[in-house]
Each structure stands twice: as C-alpha cells, then as structure tokens.
Design a protein around this motif. Structure first.
Motif, PDB file in Angstrom:
ATOM      1  N   THR A  73     -13.668   0.175 -18.377  1.00  0.00           N
ATOM      2  CA  THR A  73     -14.587   0.183 -17.234  1.00  0.00           C
ATOM      3  C   THR A  73     -14.457   1.455 -16.424  1.00  0.00           C
ATOM      4  OG1 THR A  73     -14.435  -2.231 -17.128  1.00  0.00           O
ATOM      5  CG2 THR A  73     -15.257  -1.082 -15.169  1.00  0.00           C
TER       6      THR A  73
ATOM      7  N   GLU B  82     -20.240   7.567 -15.354  1.00  0.00           N
ATOM      8  CA  GLU B  82     -21.307   6.970 -14.529  1.00  0.00           C
ATOM      9  C   GLU B  82     -22.364   6.282 -15.388  1.00  0.00           C
ATOM     10  OE1 GLU B  82     -22.737  10.208 -12.208  1.00  0.00           O
ATOM     11  OE2 GLU B  82     -20.890  10.398 -11.034  1.00  0.00           O
ATOM     12  N   ASN B  83     -21.928   5.551 -16.389  1.00  0.00           N
ATOM     13  CA  ASN B  83     -22.770   4.749 -17.277  1.00  0.00           C
ATOM     14  C   ASN B  83     -23.720   5.591 -18.140  1.00  0.00           C
ATOM     15  OD1 ASN B  83     -21.584   2.497 -16.181  1.00  0.00           O
ATOM     16  ND2 ASN B  83     -23.227   2.100 -14.715  1.00  0.00           N
TER      17      ASN B  83
ATOM     18  N   ILE C 245     -23.121  -2.386 -20.724  1.00  0.00           N
ATOM     19  CA  ILE C 245     -23.214  -0.919 -20.721  1.00  0.00           C
ATOM     20  C   ILE C 245     -22.928  -0.368 -22.117  1.00  0.00           C
ATOM     21  CG2 ILE C 245     -22.195   1.189 -19.771  1.00  0.00           C
ATOM     22  CD1 ILE C 245     -21.574  -0.398 -17.235  1.00  0.00           C
TER      23      ILE C 245
ATOM     24  N   MET D 287     -16.135   4.339 -18.382  1.00  0.00           N
ATOM     25  CA  MET D 287     -17.591   4.226 -18.486  1.00  0.00           C
ATOM     26  C   MET D 287     -18.273   4.354 -17.132  1.00  0.00           C
ATOM     27  SD  MET D 287     -18.506   3.860 -21.664  1.00  0.00           S
ATOM     28  CE  MET D 287     -20.154   3.149 -21.530  1.00  0.00           C
ATOM     29  N   VAL D 288     -17.699   3.692 -16.116  1.00  0.00           N
ATOM     30  CA  VAL D 288     -18.375   3.621 -14.818  1.00  0.00           C
ATOM     31  C   VAL D 288     -18.013   4.813 -13.941  1.00  0.00           C
ATOM     32  CG1 VAL D 288     -18.645   2.242 -12.720  1.00  0.00           C
ATOM     33  CG2 VAL D 288     -18.505   1.110 -14.949  1.00  0.00           C
TER      34      VAL D 288
ATOM     35  N   ASN E 185     -20.407  -6.973 -17.577  1.00  0.00           N
ATOM     36  CA  ASN E 185     -21.176  -5.783 -17.249  1.00  0.00           C
ATOM     37  C   ASN E 185     -20.780  -4.611 -18.154  1.00  0.00           C
ATOM     38  OD1 ASN E 185     -23.005  -4.197 -15.636  1.00  0.00           O
ATOM     39  ND2 ASN E 185     -21.183  -3.273 -14.690  1.00  0.00           N
TER      40      ASN E 185
ATOM     41  N   SER F 164     -25.414   1.885 -24.400  1.00  0.00           N
ATOM     42  CA  SER F 164     -25.006   3.224 -24.841  1.00  0.00           C
ATOM     43  C   SER F 164     -24.998   3.362 -26.351  1.00  0.00           C
ATOM     44  CB  SER F 164     -23.607   3.556 -24.287  1.00  0.00           C
ATOM     45  OG  SER F 164     -23.584   3.463 -22.882  1.00  0.00           O
TER      46      SER F 164
END
Length: 1387
Positions: free
Chosen positions: A173, A181-182, A116, A176-177, A112, A120
């Motif tokens: 992660t 928030e992506n 992303i 980014m997440v 995942n 991006s």
C-alpha cells in the motif's frame, strides 16, 4: 483491539510471518492470557510454521480485549524486539503511519489495494506462491529510492521468477499509494516487433488520454507519453515493462518516467547506461523455499514430504520452472494423506537423466515444455553467439569453467574471450562468478543444467564429439603433446579423461595416463582420489581393449594409492626418482628407469634398505594412503572394509572410499574435536565421543544404502563427478544448513568425552571422559542408566561379550570391573596400579573372565575366575597376569586396537610405528612403519563373521593421512630395527677395486652388524651381546676399517679387531653415558667423551689418559698436529683449550667461557679456523693458532688472535655447521628452522640461502668431485645442492624468508629424499587438501640441479656419510632402516 492496532498488525504481517516462530511464544501467550489452551491447539493444527503464525494473527484481530495488542508487543520484545518496535511505532497515533490508517478499516484498505493492482494491470499471484522476502524488499527499496528517468531492472534466466517478483513488489500500500500515487502501469512486452511495440504504446496512450487520436509511430508514441507523464498528476508514475528482449523497447520508453523492467538480457539497458539499478535474481529457490513450494502444492506439511523431495531440489537446483512443471505431476491422482514414492522416484529419475523434455505443462505455466522456454532465448541470439553457446555442450553439470579454459577452447586472447562471453552472461545463458584468491581475482563461468540439456538435445553425436576434440586438440597443441606440461587451470586435469572419452580419442588414454610426467602434474592438481577414479573409470581404455597394459595399470594404481600423497605434499619432487623406489618387477620402476637412462644432465639414485621393515616390505602390505583435511583424531572401518570413517579437529566425521580416497559423505553435529569412533556389532550404527562433552549415535546403514544406490546407478558418462578446488556453487542458493544429523545425543558428561563403545548386542553404550566418570546409556533413546564414579579421569571403557560387565581404565593406572547384572553397575574388582604405567590406554574383554590392557609401557592379559551371579569383595578376587609385550627403551605406547576374534592386537608407539602382536603366542609378529607423525587411532576391519580374521588395519596420524595396511600378507620378521644415531660408515679403497662403504649399525637386539655398502651383504654380527639393560649407544669404525669400537649406556667401552674378530674390553667410563666416540686420524688412539665432560684417551698396551674437560660438556675435540700429541677440546660453554695427550694436562687456553651455549663445532682442514654453532648467536668463526706459534702452559686467553667473526642474523639455533674442505673460505650452516646458509666466512658474506627442509637440518656434507652437486643436507629429507649456481640467481621453494645481507641469493633443492612429507593443506590461502602444482622446472633455475626427492620411512635421520665421488650415500632413519643410495651407473 482498535483500528490502528489492527492496521499495525496488517502492515507488519509479512515480517511477523517470516520471522516469528510460534513455538517460542505460545507459552507466554497463554501465561499472559492472550490465548486460551484451546486456541493454542487451534493454531498448532496448522502444518507449517508460517501457517501457524498467520492463524495466530487472525485470532488476535478477532479477540476483543482492550490490551491484547500491547501484551502481544510485550511478548515479542523478548525475542523479536525489532518487530515489537515496528508495531509500537505504527500504534503511535502521532506517527504518519498511524495517522494514515486512523479511522479507516484496514481490511477495506486491503480491498482498495487489490482494486488498484487490478487497475494497474498487475498480474495475480500464481497458485502456491512462495514469498521471497529478501529479494522483494531489495526491489521495493530500489523503487522507493528512484528518481525521474531511472530504471530498476530485474535480471535473470528463463523461469527464475522475475515477473512474479515484480508483481509481488507492487503489493504494498505504501509503495502504490504514497510513492507512486496509484499511477502504475504494467505492460507485457515479450519478443515484439516494431508494430507490436507501437500497439502496446498506443494502448497506454489511450489509457492515459482517450480524447486524442493514437500516435502513428513509435517516435510519436514516445513524445506523446513524455508529455502525458510530465503532467503534475502523473509525475510520480511507474511503468512496468515485463519480459523485455530488445534495446529498442528501452529506447522507446526512455522519456523521463520511472521504469521497472524484467529481462533475460541485461545488455538491453546499454542505451540508458548509468541510470540503471540492476537486481540480479538467483536462478532457483533455496532448499527451504523449494520444499515449502512442494508441500503447498500437495497440501501437506514439509515434514510429510518424502526423502526424494531433497533429492529433487538438488537435481533441479530449485528452478521455479522445473518445480512448477513437476509439482502437478507429483500430485496427480494422489490419494489423500498418502505419498506415492514410486511416482516420486519416477520423476526423480527423469531429472537425474536430464529428461526435461518429458516434463510437460500441467496447469498455468506459460510454456508447454522447458525446452520451449529456452528455445526463445536461443533463437534471440545472433549466429556467432549461438556458436559460442554451443561450445558449452562439452561441459558437465555443476562444473566451474575458469576463464583460461575458454581462451584455449576458442583459441583467443583474454580480451577476445571476454567480449564473446559477455553476450552470453548478459542474456542470462551463462553464469559468472568472481572469486578472490590472494591478490588475484579468478573469473569462473557456469552453465545451468536446463540449458546444457537443451544443447545436448539439439546437437547430434558427431557435433558433440567434434566439440570435445576441439578442446583436446587445443590443449595438446599448447603443451606440444608434453602431457605433464598441461596448464594447471583448475579444469583440464580434472576433466581430461572425460573429454578424451567423449572425443573418442581412446587410443590416447595409455599415452596420457601411463605417463609419469602427467601423473605427477595431475596428482598435484587434483590429488590421488581423482586420478584413481579416472583409472577405474577408463581402465579398459588405459589397458587397451586387448588388455596389453593390464599389469601396467595395476602397478600404476598401486603406485598412486601408496605414493600419491608424497607427490602432493612434496612440491619439488621428481616423480621419476620416486618411481625408482618401486619394486624392480613393477612396470612403474621399469618406466622410470628407462626415463632416467635417457637423461644425461641430472642424476638419479637407486636405493637399498636394511632393517626390520624395509621400504620393499612396506610396499607389499600398504594398501592405500588417504589425505585428510587435518590431524586425524579418530577413524574406523565400515562393515565391508571398502569404506572408512575419520574425524579431524573440525568436529566433522567423513566417510571415504578406501581404494580411491574419495570423500563420500559427511556427518555433522559435534562442536569439538572427536576422540573416538566405534562401530556397533552389526555395523549399522556408530558412536562418537567428542571434546564438546557429548556422545552421539549415528545411522550408518542408511548412508551406505544411498551410496550403494548411487554407485550402481547408470551414469551419463564414465567421468567421476568430482569438484574442482575452490569450487563455487553458482546455481544452488540453499540457505538450509545442516547442524546435526545424528540419531541420538547424550549430554550427561561435564567435560571432554574420551571414548565410547557399544555393547555386544548394540542395546547399550558406555562412555568415559575427563569428568572422572563412565556412563551407561540406552542406545535407542537418550536415557542414562548409570554413572560410574572414579577418582581421576577415565581414559577407556568397554563391555564384556555378554554385556554383564563393564571395564574402565583410569589415569590412576587402575582397571575397574563393574557388574550390571547384580545391581546398577557395582564395582566388583579393582586391578592393582602398575607403578611403571601412569595411564591405561586401551582395554578389551577377551572373554567374560579375561581382559587385555594396554598402558603406556606394557601390554598385559588378566585372567580370573569369577561368577557373574555373585558379588565378590575385592580381596577375594583372584587373577593371573600375563605379559604380552613391553615398550622398548625411550619409547611408549600411544593407542591400540583388537581384532573381533581376539587373536591380534595392534599398538602404536612414540616412534610412529605400529606393532602387531599375536595374543595367544604373546609375541610381536610384525611392525608397520610409514607415518611421519604421532599415530592417534587404529582399527581392524570387521570380519563377515565373528570368528573370521580381519584383512585390513587402519591407522590415522597427525601427519594428516590415513593408511590401510594388509594383515593377511604379513610374515613374522626376525630382523631388528637399527639405531639412527649409533651407526658409522667409512669408505674403503681396496687395491684395484672400486671404493666401497663399510657400515656399522646397532640393532634393537643389542647386536652390532657390519654391512658392505656395495651389495648390502652383512659381513659380521657381534656375538658379544651386552645385557638387555645396558644398551649399545655408540659405535665407530676406524679410518682404515680395521677396527670397531662401541660404548654402552653404562659407560662400558669395547674394541674389536675386524680381521681377527676379537673383542677387547677397554674399561668403564666413570659409569656415565658416552656422548662421543672417535678414532684419531692414525687409528692409534681412541677417544671417548662422557656427558660430564670427562675425556678418556685409550692407547695401545692398555694405557689410558684422562682429561677433565668443561663441566657443561664437550661438543667435539680435534687433534691439531700430525704427531697427535695435542688435542683441542671444544666445550659446550664456548671455551677452547689445548691439552697434552701424553700427560692429560692443559697447555693453552684459546678462548674461555663465552657465556654462550654451543650446539656444534667444526674445524677447517685448510686453515686455522674453528666454527662454533650457538643457540642464540648464529655461528661464529674463531681463529686457531698453529701449535708452533703457541707458548707452552699459557692458560690465559690469547689476545693476539683475531676476534671471533659472527656470521648471519638468524635467531634460530644452529644444529650443524660444516666447512668446505676443498673450497677455501666456504662454510654451510644448518638451522632448526630448516634453513641452510652458505657463507664466505672470512669476508662475512652470505652467498646463498637454501630452503627445502621443514624441520631441523641435522647434518651437512660437502662433496667436491661430483659434476652435479657440492653439498648434501640431512634432516626430514636428504637434499643435494648445487652451491655453484647459488651465485647466479635468487631461488626459494617455501615461504620462509630470513633476513640476510645485501647481495645474498636463495637456492632451492638439489636432490631431495624426504623423511617426512610437507604437511598437506598448510597454505592459508586455500582450503584444498592438495598443494599447489606450480613447480619451477630446473631448466629455468640458472643451472641448478633439478630437485628430486625420495621418501624414507620415519620423520628424520641424524647422520649421513657421502663418498668422495658423491656417487654413494648412507644414512639410517629414526624408524631404524639403513639406506644405502647409489647413483645409477650411466650417470
């Protein structure tokens, strides 16, 4: 292993791979049952450390055991507790980290994240990515702490890996997440115009909202993006702007969003100043990163890389751009599992020659060549900035450029220079470094090799020549062509020769380099090594093409090799005076004499010396002097005698070039002081013994081969690649620290190892030390073959030539011989103790049946008949002893060495000299003097063949110098050395003739010689020689030079008529040592004083009067009436008594026992005052009544006299005090600290503090008839002082600052002749071997006489005699040389 545990391993995978070493935990993994032996072998098959850990983590996730994770965490707690703590925290189901991954597949999460990143626009990692964890962590920390509207800027030069770091920072992660928030958007900007910028902004707008029409201008795009980014869904977004060149781009994206940006030009962020977090990227990989990158590119382990890999890193400075271009070239057509060293040498040569344009793209790199990448940066500059950058073409690689150099180059002020350089620094074209030194901050600049090569390839020869001329002309204009006045800016003195050569100013070379003023300034700035390198590099130009100056160049090079260290160490030295001590046929002497004759406001002296080893004879045999970084503890030559090894107390071994003094290499490995260095017979290896308890064997041949290759490699320029003082490496960010580069280390000793030597064939090593053992080792492996036990520490050891025997010397004065041919090293002989010699210093086999031994006091040769095939009992061991030499009285031996052909022996003594013995003749043939501290090591240069005689002798001392002496030029010297205390001089004034000195000296042969001071002619030598054990201790000449008296160690006193040459024995002085011997002013009476305070007055007609003075001893005594009937005796206890010379009875007590300990006294000639120097109470002045005022036989203290006046607040002992006999109320006081104070004693006022001595001030003499000076001081040097100018200013030459009364002043240095130089490297603020060159010129010192110094051989002198007119001076140094100094006639 459950999902949470796997996720924990995944989240911490980078930290585990970066820090954990598999070899540390593999045994525990097997012991706890986590891995099987087969699985461990599987992991070990990986070639790199990081690959092994990655394979381990993969195995752990495949293992299905329930407790695998917890056991792994437990194992990590032993050595990696911080990682174990992170894993435990991630495995805690109540923690947020664990909750986010609970019931999720970590590998799905990884997929995942990759999805992303692609969305991006984050670029994929390059092949063979080298992780830079520290820098990535720094960027991530900045990103996580960002607020709205902030910029994180990654700044660095072209090819530094900025884009790769930005992309790697986003492969997280959590970042980014959770943080963004992506919502991350990558835009590659580049050198875009307004239209292209608008296109990129339109694309971003469409990506965020494709339902509206794109903006038509940059301003519209900015407003559109501002609205889109303030949406709740995107309030935590991040925009990444890669490769920004213009501030317009930053302004366009300044709409309140978080921005990550990469740029070469940090000035583009000026428009958002105050909202920038700057992350500076180093210009290159570390050494470990570079080697890892090359290994990965070639698919081999780092251990398989050839030695050229380290050199490629060094030449490229780890530049990612260079390595990425070079790696495919090195790997091209490579056969599996093989290394084409020829290919590596080929491209290494291109790097060395800076042929970067020949390195063209192979693979995915953005630019075709390195120059293409740099051109983009260069074209981006405005015209003025380009011209400023082009001026950097004159600088060499790896050179620190101090800010003042650029001020000279650009002929501007500091602030104008800072404005010009700031643009180059902001564009990552010039590196900047701030270096703290004491209270100052020095700004240094540097230019990368890549950019330097670019500039040189784009400027023709004429442009480059003019650039060098611009710098030279600016410097010479600033000093008005006075080359010695060039500024010591830590640059120009290092590189002046290079710039002269490049500027084609070859006609200036002899004017500059044969200038004593320039030589003095350059020596202080760079040291002798760099100056000698310049002479060797530019010899043809200094000599002129015609060779007209060839002999001058040779003379100057000899002067620098032998005397350069004196200039470095003596900060206030006048090099003209030093040059006047060269042989009169030398060009240096002639040039100095010409300069001295031109000077009218100061004086210079010529010196004549008498003794066993005069300065002239030492100049003939001294090849070079090399300054070291500390006290030399061990040293030895290499095979050719052109290089040498030395060790100081920092545990490092350095290799030096003998002639230039240049440091060539360092051997690192010991953790303590090194006691001995010893070569193998083939000179391919050497062995060292250390206080850290280890013995190490080192590879010497490989280092010499590398040095020979470098020496014969064609240079780009003839300039030496020397590094300045306090040099800073701006581009090499290597973090690899060499801890030990030895071949073998033996660690069997349990205490300090004092010595180690190879066997004749090099197969074995014997060592000895303070653990009472000697040990035998196999030299090719770390294997101990035998332990030789002793009752006390073993100080020396050696093998016999055939290797069957080992000899050891012990502190119990015994020598043991061990036979390894019969059994495992059995002691077969014990040579008896030498009662007068407490320890054995050196032993060496002369043959299998002969041994040479040096102890503290004697040199012995032992010969025996002994069969190596049989074991003998000690009592059947027959030997014969032969004495080679014995130490003189009050002297002992320190260390020794023997030539390979066993013909010559050199030993050092406690007098800091070296004695050379012929073994066959059993006699001393020469004496070397020159060191000013204890000599700790000696070594003869090896001959090409075993029978060849040596050419050189090496000595190392605690005076921080190495000296190389010529052996082949020595001739047997019969003249003896002189005593520095047993000499006396008087000035005689024959009618109608110039005044002359008559000097009486005592030689080591117990003869007394009388020398004329005007021509150094020996007028007479006494034939009446005392017995060898009854040494002459004192001698004195009468005031009219008609008689001479002397005393011996046993108390014998003799008198000689110089006219009739008749000797008369006066008698014995109570069989005790005589401490004072003097004639009365009329020469009628002779006084002798013993150490017990007994005074004898020898009168004509064999009459003697005895006075029993103070039991603590007598300091001095004076006749205080013209009739010489009353004698004043000054006791060491402070008492002052008057005695009747006729009866020997006391008449008056001036002062009783004061409880003080006196060191010296002096009586004023123009007033009733006595000065007493003490050990603790400085100086006190005592009033002495006139004889006519005294009542007879008054033995009580006189209370009517003025109380003693104490002068000064010094706590140091007073060594000498002297009244100014022609200046009322002045007294000079010399202390053990080297300080001299001048008092107006009746007013108790300190007038001046004089500082030039570094140890005891031993004598002082006033002189009132000289126009240049009024005071001469003696100690570790001779210094002439202008006392009159002391009232005009405060002047000091060293850091000592004693407490003194208000209104006092300091005066530094008149004429100085140092007997020992100031210790180099003593400053606590610099690591340099060279003293500061900031010497105050005499013209700035309020009329003070310029300080001039002259080095005598030895550490000190005790007495001096100065003529009435001050034009002549006499002294004897502790090395036994008589110095007669005369002012040059034109002064």
């Amino acid at each position: 292993m459950n999902t949470v545990e796997k996720a924990a391993l995944l989240r911490n995978r980078d930290a585990i791979v970066q820090n954990v070493d598999f070899t540390y935990i593999r045994e525990k993994l097997v012991a706890y049952g986590v891995l099987t032996v087969e699985e461990v072998e599987d992991v070990n098959c990986e070639k790199t450390k990081s690959a092994k850990v990655r394979r381990l983590l993969d195995l752990l996730t495949e293992i299905g055991q329930k407790d695998t994770f917890m056991i792994f965490v437990k194992i990590l707690q032993f050595d990696y507790d911080w990682i174990a703590e992170k894993l435990s925290e991630c495995n805690n189901r109540d923690s947020p980290d664990a909750a986010s991954h609970l019931n999720s597949d970590p590998f799905a999460a990884l997929d995942n994240l990759q999805h992303i990143l692609i969305q991006s626009g984050i670029p994929f990692p390059p092949p063979h990515l080298i992780p830079r964890h520290a820098k990535v962590s720094q960027i991530r920390e900045c990103l996580q702490g960002m607020t709205q509207g902030q910029f994180v800027v990654i700044h660095g030069m072209a090819g530094a890996g900025k884009s790769v770091l930005a992309a790697e920072s986003m492969r997280d992660t959590d970042l980014m997440v959770n943080t963004f928030e992506n919502n991350v958007y990558w835009l590659t900007i580049g050198q875009t115009g307004t239209d292209t910028l608008l296109t990129k902004m339109q694309a971003l707008c469409e990506r965020l909202d494709h339902t509206v029409l794109p903006p038509l201008s940059v301003d519209q795009a900015t407003e559109r993006l501002r609205r889109l980014m303030t949406d709740d869904r995107r309030k935590n977004s991040l925009i990444i702007l890669d490769d920004v060149w213009r501030g317009e781009v930053v302004r366009a994206f300044d709409f309140g969003c978080r921005i990550l940006m990469t740029t070469r030009d940090a000035s583009v962020t000026d428009v958002v100043n105050g909202r920038v977090l700057l992350v500076k990227v180093q210009d290159g990989f570390t050494q470990e990163e570079s080697l890892s990158y090359l290994a990965n590119c070639l698919n081999i382990s780092e251990e398989e890389l050839p030695e050229q890999a380290d050199q490629i890193y060094s030449e490229s400075k780890g530049s990612p751009m260079v390595l990425s271009l070079l790696a495919p070239l090195l790997a091209e057509r490579r056969e599996p599992q093989s290394i084409d060293t020829g290919r590596w040498d080929h491209y290494l040569g291109k790097l060395r020659d800076r042929k970067y344009t020949h390195l063209k793209r192979h693979g995915s790199y953005n630019y075709e060549t390195i120059n293409e990448a740099i051109t983009i940066s260069f074209d981006h500059l405005d015209q003025d900035t380009r011209h400023s950058l082009k001026d950097f073409v004159i600088f060499l690689d790896d050179v620190n450029i101090p800010a003042p150099v650029l001020q000279v180059l650009w002929n501007c002020t500091r602030y104008e220079m800072e404005e010009r350089i700031s643009l180059l620094v902001a564009n990552s074209l010039v590196a900047q470094h701030f270096q703290e030194q004491s209270s100052n901050c020095i700004v240094l600049y540097g230019i990368h090799d890549l950019l330097l090569d670019y500039l040189k390839s784009h400027m023709n020869a004429e442009e480059q020549r003019n650039a060098h001329r611009k710098l030279i002309d600016s410097y010479f204009l600033g000093c008005n062509n006075n080359f010695g006045a060039l500024p010591d800016d830590n640059y120009i003195f290092w590189f002046l020769g290079y710039h002269l050569y490049k500027a084609e100013y070859t006609e200036l070379f002899p004017l500059v380099y044969l200038n004593l003023s320039f030589i003095s300034a350059k020596l202080r700035a760079t040291g002798p090594s760099d100056l000698l390198n310049d002479f060797r590099k530019y010899k043809d130009y200094i000599s002129e093409i015609s060779g007209r100056n060839s002999q001058r160049v040779e003379d100057y090079m000899h002067f620098i090799r032998t005397c350069g260290h004196i200039v470095v160490n003596c900060r206030h030295l006048d090099i003209v005076q030093l040059a006047l001590q060269q042989p009169k046929h030398s060009s240096v002497y002639k040039d100095a004499l010409e300069l001295a004759e031109m000077v009218k406001d100061k004086f210079y002296l010529e010196c004549r010396s008498v003794g066993s080893q005069t300065k002239e004879s030492m100049d003939q045999v001294l090849r070079s002097t090399i300054l070291n970084y500390g006290h030399v503890t061990a040293a030895c030559f290499t095979q050719d005698g052109q290089r040498l090894l030395s060790a100081v107390d920092d545990g490092q071994i350095r290799m030096w070039d003998v002639d230039s003094g240049k440091e060539l290499h360092r051997f690192i490995g010991h953790n303590g002081s090194i006691h001995q260095l010893s070569l193998s017979r083939d000179a391919k290896r050497f062995v060292s013994s250390s206080a850290d308890g280890s013995v190490k064997v080192w590879d010497l041949s490989a280092i010499i081969c590398k040095l020979d290759e470098i020496e014969h490699r064609p240079n780009k320029t003839p300039s030496p690649r020397m590094r300045q003082d306090s040099w800073h490496n701006m581009f090499d960010v290597s973090d690899r620290v060499i801890t030990d580069n030895s071949l073998k280390t033996y660690t069997g000793h349990t205490n300090e190892v004092l010595g180690a030597r190879f066997s004749e064939n090099g197969a074995l090593v014997v060592s000895c030390g303070l653990d009472n053992t000697a040990r035998i080792w196999l030299s090719t492996a770390c294997m101990e073959l035998g332990v030789l036990e002793h009752p006390e520490p073993v100080t020396t050891c050696c093998f016999s030539d055939n290797g069957f025997f080992v000899a050891t010397g012990c502190t119990d004065s015994s020598i043991r011989i061990w036979n390894g041919n019969i059994s495992l090293y059995t002691c077969v002989a014990l040579l008896p103790s030498q009662s007068s010699s407490p320890r054995i210093l050196f032993i060496s086999f002369l043959s299998d049946t002969s041994l040479l031994s040096v102890s503290d006091t004697e040199v012995l040769q032992f010969d025996w008949t002994f069969s190596p095939d049989q074991e003998r009992e000690n009592d059947s061991f027959n030997y014969f002893t032969k004495t080679i030499g014995k130490a003189s009285n009050n002297c002992c031996y320190n260390c020794a060495t023997l030539t390979d052909n066993k013909q010559l022996l050199a030993v050092t003594t406690s007098k800091d000299n070296i004695l050379l013995y012929n073994i066959d003749l059993a006699e001393q043939i020469f004496e070397y003097v020159g060191h000013t501290g204890t000599i700790s090591t000696l070594h003869f240069s090896p001959g090409e063949n075993f029978e060849d005689p040596p050419k050189w002798l090496l000595s190392g001392s605690i005076d921080k110098t190495l000296k190389v002496w010529n052996i082949t030029k020595v001739e047997r010297v019969d003249q003896c050395s002189l005593s520095c205390s047993a000499f006396h001089a008087v000035e005689v004034r024959p009618t109608d003739q110039p005044s002359n000195f008559l000097i009486a000296t005592v030689g080591s042969d117990n003869h007394i010689q009388v020398v004329s001071g005007s021509n150094c002619e020996t007028l007479l030598i006494t034939n009446d020689v005392e017995s060898g054990t009854d040494q002459v201790e004192l001698c004195v000449l009468s005031h009219k030079a008609s008689m001479m008296a002397w005393s011996t160690l046993s108390g014998l006193v003799k008198l000689m008529s110089l006219d009739k040459k008749e000797v008369k024995t006066l008698g014995h002085h109570s069989d005790t040592k005589v401490t004072l011997l003097k004639f009365s002013p009329s020469d009628i009476l002779l006084l002798t004083i013993s150490s017990e305070g007994c005074i004898k007055i020898w009168k004509p007609k064999n009459e003697t009067v005895t006075i029993n003075g103070p039991r603590k001893g007598v300091i001095d005594c004076f006749f205080i009436d013209p009739e010489e009937t009353t004698l004043m005796v000054c006791g060491a206890d402070g008492s002052v008594r008057l005695w009747n010379v006729e009866t020997g009875h006391p008449t008056n007590l001036i002062m009783g026992d004061t409880g003080l300990t006196l060191t010296c006294v002096d009586l004023a000639s123009n007033g009733p005052w006595l000065a007493q120097g003490t050990t603790t109470q400085a100086i006190q002045i005592v009033q002495i009544p006139l004889v006519s005022e005294l009542s007879s036989n008054n033995l009580k203290p006189n209370n009517t006299l003025r109380k003693p006046i104490r002068l000064g607040n010094q706590n140091s002992p007073v060594r000498v005090c002297r009244f100014a006999h022609h200046h009322y109320q002045l007294i000079a006081v010399g202390y053990d600290t080297g300080v001299i104070e001048i008092f107006e004693y009746l007013r108790n006022t300190l007038l001046a503090t004089l500082e030039a001595h570094q140890s005891w001030v031993r004598d002082l003499q006033f002189c009132h008839n000289s126009p240049f000076f009024q005071l001469v001081s003696l100690g570790d040097r001779i210094v002439w002082w202008n006392v009159n100018s002391a009232r005009l200013g405060t002047i000091s030459h060293n850091s000592h600052n004693p407490t003194h009364s208000k209104g006092s002043s300091h005066l530094a240095g008149g004429m100085g002749f140092p007997l020992t130089p100031i210790t180099p490297g003593s400053s606590s603020t610099s690591s340099s071997r060279f003293a500061s060159a900031s010497v105050t010129q005499s013209s700035q010192l309020n009329g003070l006489v310029q300080t001039v110094e002259f080095q005598t051989k030895g550490r000190y002198a005790s007495k001096l005699f100065v003529s009435d007119d001050g034009r002549s001076l006499v002294t004897v140094s502790d090395s036994g040389i008589l110095y007669i100094l005369h002012q040059l006639s034109h002064h």
